[in-house]
Design an enzyme around this catalytic site. Structure first.
Site, PDB file in Angstrom:
ATOM      1  CG  HIS A 186      -9.242   7.174   1.192  1.00 47.31           C
ATOM      2  ND1 HIS A 186      -8.543   7.533  -0.112  1.00 47.31           N
ATOM      3  CD2 HIS A 186      -8.549   6.546   2.263  1.00 47.31           C
ATOM      4  CE1 HIS A 186      -8.804   5.111   0.184  1.00 47.31           C
ATOM      5  NE2 HIS A 186      -8.407   5.524   1.674  1.00 47.31           N
ATOM      6  CD  GLU A 245      -3.485  -1.296   2.275  1.00 45.51           C
ATOM      7  OE1 GLU A 245      -2.828  -0.126   2.754  1.00 45.51           O
ATOM      8  OE2 GLU A 245      -3.405  -2.157   2.225  1.00 45.51           O
ATOM      9  NE  ARG A 300      -4.687   6.076   3.162  1.00 47.01           N
ATOM     10  CZ  ARG A 300      -5.749   5.353   4.466  1.00 47.01           C
ATOM     11  NH1 ARG A 300      -5.602   5.895   4.828  1.00 47.01           N
ATOM     12  NH2 ARG A 300      -6.267   3.841   3.173  1.00 47.01           N
ATOM     13  CG  HIS A 349     -10.169   7.430   5.830  1.00 46.24           C
ATOM     14  ND1 HIS A 349     -10.896   6.688   5.777  1.00 46.24           N
ATOM     15  CD2 HIS A 349      -9.137   6.926   5.599  1.00 46.24           C
ATOM     16  CE1 HIS A 349     -10.465   5.703   5.659  1.00 46.24           C
ATOM     17  NE2 HIS A 349      -9.491   5.336   5.450  1.00 46.24           N
ATOM     18  NE  ARG A 384      -4.955   5.996   9.448  1.00 43.16           N
ATOM     19  CZ  ARG A 384      -4.837   5.221   8.707  1.00 43.16           C
ATOM     20  NH1 ARG A 384      -4.033   3.936   8.215  1.00 43.16           N
ATOM     21  NH2 ARG A 384      -6.325   5.502   7.434  1.00 43.16           N
TER      22      ARG A 384
END
Length: 536
Positions: free
Chosen positions: A237, A121, A285, A342, A377
């Protein structure tokens, strides 16, 4: 006539755990053999964002991977505000909690030989994400933990109960007042309280979070005198499905789609992330989210293209089902995307055991700021944090001598504005506009003024069925101005906080902003850790 105060139902326990997502259930299980009240405002046992999580659990499981590599990636994503000790704790303990889940029969995805599969990811240097049911890891984790909770004799589950107030005596927590939709006010008495209430996505008009994510634990801790940290850092997100929904909860298109080769393109067919970051779609992100935001602002409609991924609908059944609800098919259609709130990096400041600076109060999961996420994060570290710090908090609490406590006889008196639903939507719209993906001084100040106007609207005493709504709106009204205040104070751009009037990251700002109701806003003395740096 007022109700006889002595008739309020009273529940006693060694520990009160508030919230029934992964953090709450894992903490309650780890607290055995102490008597635990597990309180959730949802109708059933499973609550929070866990069940909606499409990503997996990041852990060192594959050959060639190490906790140090995982820690390095975590520091990099955290943009200078991570804590070295906290990150080391997270990454070294990760494989242990996966082993514990295996003992609970968590159905992780495996290859034909029975080996657990690992995926890649965004911002991870190695494939280390374990999944269950493809993109249904959160649901399977929730069901696995819930099955264990239902069998645990030391846990009493109390559902349909909103926590209105944490109660202190002589500076230490003695429990909480809860409001149950059937039984009314409940006295929940416990010398040790764990907040596991999740985040605050419902502050924003566009979010992937469920309706229950109203910042309850953060607001409760603030009112009780706990220190909050990093409130300005909100992770949007990059790829929520850009469709209209009645409640503003946007369907999530998991990070794993991009990890499996999904490409971001605009309406002209251009892969716009190639020009923004060397890792393109697999950049952190915040970088990807701002790239998508820029395409929207320029009227170049962004899409996620997963049509080339083999067996995409089999690999991602949850995404396929969500898309089908809006007439889209991942195997054949471009999927329109937009950023949505998110994950909340901000929250209640804790130590490595989840302990806050209020005696008797711990926080675990998204509600907490342990230092593992910093300003942004890393993908799939959130479920891992819930599990690792649940164990740490439980271990800490079990070392404390048992105490009998009482909370008093009078529940809090709550008020509710006349047009509560419209007021809540106004707050959410204000926050998305003022503290969304890109912020600036005037917008933040306008937001603070707008929220002050909402806070001063005429209100009546809340009674009966209005009380849960009054609690949630109060929590949002408490937290939202603090977020704007912190965002205004951080005069730089870092991680999940982007200021168009201060677009660069400043080395002098490599510290967290703290807010405490009993003190003024201040700075943390200990700086965060950049990638490959050594903590001072």
């Amino acid at each position: 006539m007022p109700r006889n105060l002595k008739t309020y139902p009273t529940l006693n326990a060694d520990v009160l755990v508030i919230g029934s997502g992964a953090a709450g259930m894992a903490t309650a299980l780890a607290l055995a053999p102490l008597n635990v009240l597990l309180v959730t405002k949802t109708e059933g046992l499973v609550g929070g964002s866990t069940a909606h999580a499409q990503g997996g659990i990041a852990t060192v499981f594959a050959k060639g991977d190490t906790p140090a590599l995982h820690a390095d990636d975590t520091h990099f994503a955290g943009a200078g505000l991570t804590d070295k000790a906290a990150v080391n704790h997270l990454t070294t303990e990760g494989s242990k909690v996966v082993e514990q889940l295996l003992a609970l029969w968590m159905p992780f995805d495996r290859d034909a030989k029975g080996n657990i599969l690992v995926g890649l990811e965004a911002a991870h240097s190695m494939a280390r994400i374990v999944h269950a049911g493809g993109d249904a890891t959160g649901w399977h984790l929730s069901q696995t933990l819930a099955a264990a909770v239902e069998k645990a004799r030391h846990i009493q589950v109390v559902s349909n109960t909103h926590i209105a107030e944490l109660v202190k005596k002589n500076g230490k927590l003695t429990g909480a007042w809860g409001f149950n939709t059937q039984d009314g006010w409940l006295k929940l008495q416990a010398a040790n309280v764990v907040l596991a209430t999740g985040g605050a996505g419902q502050m924003f008009s566009h979010t992937t979070n469920p309706a229950a994510s109203t910042g309850d634990g953060i607001a409760l801790a603030y009112e009780a005198g706990a220190t909050l940290a990093d409130l300005e850092f909100v992770q949007f997100h990059p790829t929520s499905l850009a469709v209209k929904t009645p409640d503003g909860k946007q369907p999530l298109l998991t990070e794993a789609l991009r990890g499996s080769g999904g490409k971001l393109v605009n309406k002209n067919g251009e892969r716009f992330m190639l020009n923004l970051h060397k890792d393109a779609e697999l950049a952190p992100r915040d970088v990807v989210a701002r790239g998508v935001w820029a395409e929207l602002a320029a009227d170049r409609t962004p899409y996620l293209d997963v049509r080339h991924i083999a067996n995409v609908e089999t690999k991602f059944p949850t995404v396929t089902r969500l898309c089908a609800e809006y007439g889209l098919t991942p195997a054949t259609d471009l999927l329109p995307v937009a950023p949505a709130a998110h994950y909340y990096m901000g929250g209640v400041r804790t130590d490595l055991a989840g302990k806050t600076d209020v005696p008797g109060l711990w926080a675990v999961g998204e509600v907490a700021v342990t230092g593992v996420h910093g300003a942004n994060r890393l993908a799939s570290n959130s479920l891992l944090e819930c599990l690792v710090f649940a164990k740490s908090a439980a271990t800490d609490i079990k070392q404390i001598e048992k105490q009998n406590v009482k909370i008093g006889t009078t529940p809090p008196r709550l008020t509710l504005v006349k047009h509560a639903a419209a007021t809540k939507q106004n707050l959410r719209d204000t926050m998305y506009k003022s503290a969304g993906l890109v912020r600036e001084k005037q917008g933040l100040e306008n937001g603070i003024q707008k929220l002050a106007t909402l806070q001063n609207l005429p209100a009546l005493i809340a009674t009966g069925d209005d009380i849960p709504q009054a609690i949630e709106l109060h929590n949002l009204m408490t937290l939202a101005p603090l977020v704007l205040t912190a965002a205004l104070a951080r005069t730089e751009s870092r991680g999940g906080h982007m200021r168009s009037d201060y677009p660069t990251t400043q080395s002098t700002h490599k510290k967290s902003i703290l807010i405490n109701k009993l003190q003024s806003t201040s700075k943390v003395e200990k700086e965060g850790v950049y990638r490959n740096e050594t903590a001072a």
